[in-house]
Design a protein around this motif. Structure first.
Motif, PDB file in Angstrom:
ATOM      1  N   UNK A  97      59.610  -0.575   5.018  1.00  0.00           N
ATOM      2  CA  UNK A  97      59.074   0.719   5.458  1.00  0.00           C
ATOM      3  C   UNK A  97      57.546   0.746   5.407  1.00  0.00           C
ATOM      4  N   UNK A  98      56.978   0.192   4.330  1.00  0.00           N
ATOM      5  CA  UNK A  98      55.512   0.208   4.242  1.00  0.00           C
ATOM      6  C   UNK A  98      54.890  -0.711   5.294  1.00  0.00           C
ATOM      7  N   UNK A  99      55.559  -1.819   5.600  1.00  0.00           N
ATOM      8  CA  UNK A  99      55.059  -2.712   6.656  1.00  0.00           C
ATOM      9  C   UNK A  99      55.150  -2.004   8.006  1.00  0.00           C
ATOM     10  N   UNK A 100      56.257  -1.313   8.259  1.00  0.00           N
ATOM     11  CA  UNK A 100      56.421  -0.598   9.531  1.00  0.00           C
ATOM     12  C   UNK A 100      55.358   0.486   9.661  1.00  0.00           C
ATOM     13  N   UNK A 101      55.049   1.183   8.570  1.00  0.00           N
ATOM     14  CA  UNK A 101      53.982   2.194   8.616  1.00  0.00           C
ATOM     15  C   UNK A 101      52.649   1.544   8.981  1.00  0.00           C
TER      16      UNK A 101
END
Length: 181
Positions: free
Chosen positions: A151-155
């Motif tokens: 999720x943090x990478x996608x953000x």
């Protein structure tokens, strides 16, 4: 009379010599004008050839740009699309490489701090040597860089996709192509 005849002959010879010199000068001038004109013509022909080449190149570029504008107006995707898993792997690898490079540069280094200031009429000095290996947990930093949640990478990647200078789209993150008319 002999001297008058000789003077007349010399004068006639001088006149013929001057006429020949004038004729020769006229030929030289005509030759120079022809050479100068030919040189100017050659320079103009070279410039004309260069301008024709430039025109051909610019015409080809105009055709390419018109094709791109047509693609943009038709809504056809114009940027490559990267699968989401590949983008995440590239992001993690890039972060890991950056952290590894920073840790390698800091490892085994010492920082020397030396400050001198005046406080009123007194000089205050401070000197300290800092061993970065003692102060920084470089192994923790190296281990932490691969610990990003999806999720943090996608953000982070979503922010990149919003940037108009990003060179590609990421499937599942940036599914809407942006067209700049």
């Amino acid at each position: 009379m002999n001297s008058i005849q000789e003077s007349t002959n010399e004068l006639n010879a001088a006149i013929r010599y001057a006429e020949n010199a004038i004729a020769s000068a006229k030929q030289t001038i005509e030759s120079m004008q022809y050479t100068e004109q030919t040189g100017r013509e050659q320079a103009l022909e070279a410039e004309n050839a260069k301008l024709r080449e430039d025109k051909e190149r610019l015409t080809a570029l105009e055709v390419q740009l018109r094709d791109k504008i047509g693609d943009l107006k038709s809504g056809a995707p114009t940027m490559p699309v990267i699968p989401k898993a590949v983008a995440i792997a590239i992001f993690r690898e890039g972060v890991q490489h950056g952290v590894e490079a920073a840790c390698t540069e800091l490892e085994g280094k010492r920082i020397y701090v030396n400050e001198n200031e005046y406080c009123g009429h007194f000089e205050v000095s401070f000197t300290k040597e800092i061993d970065l290996d003692d102060e920084l947990d470089l192994d923790w930093m190296r281990g932490k860089c691969g610990d990003y949640s999806e999720e943090s990478v996608i953000d982070a990647l979503g922010t990149l996709c919003e940037d108009e200078k990003f060179e590609c789209r990421i499937h599942g993150i940036d599914d809407n192509p942006t067209n700049n008319d």
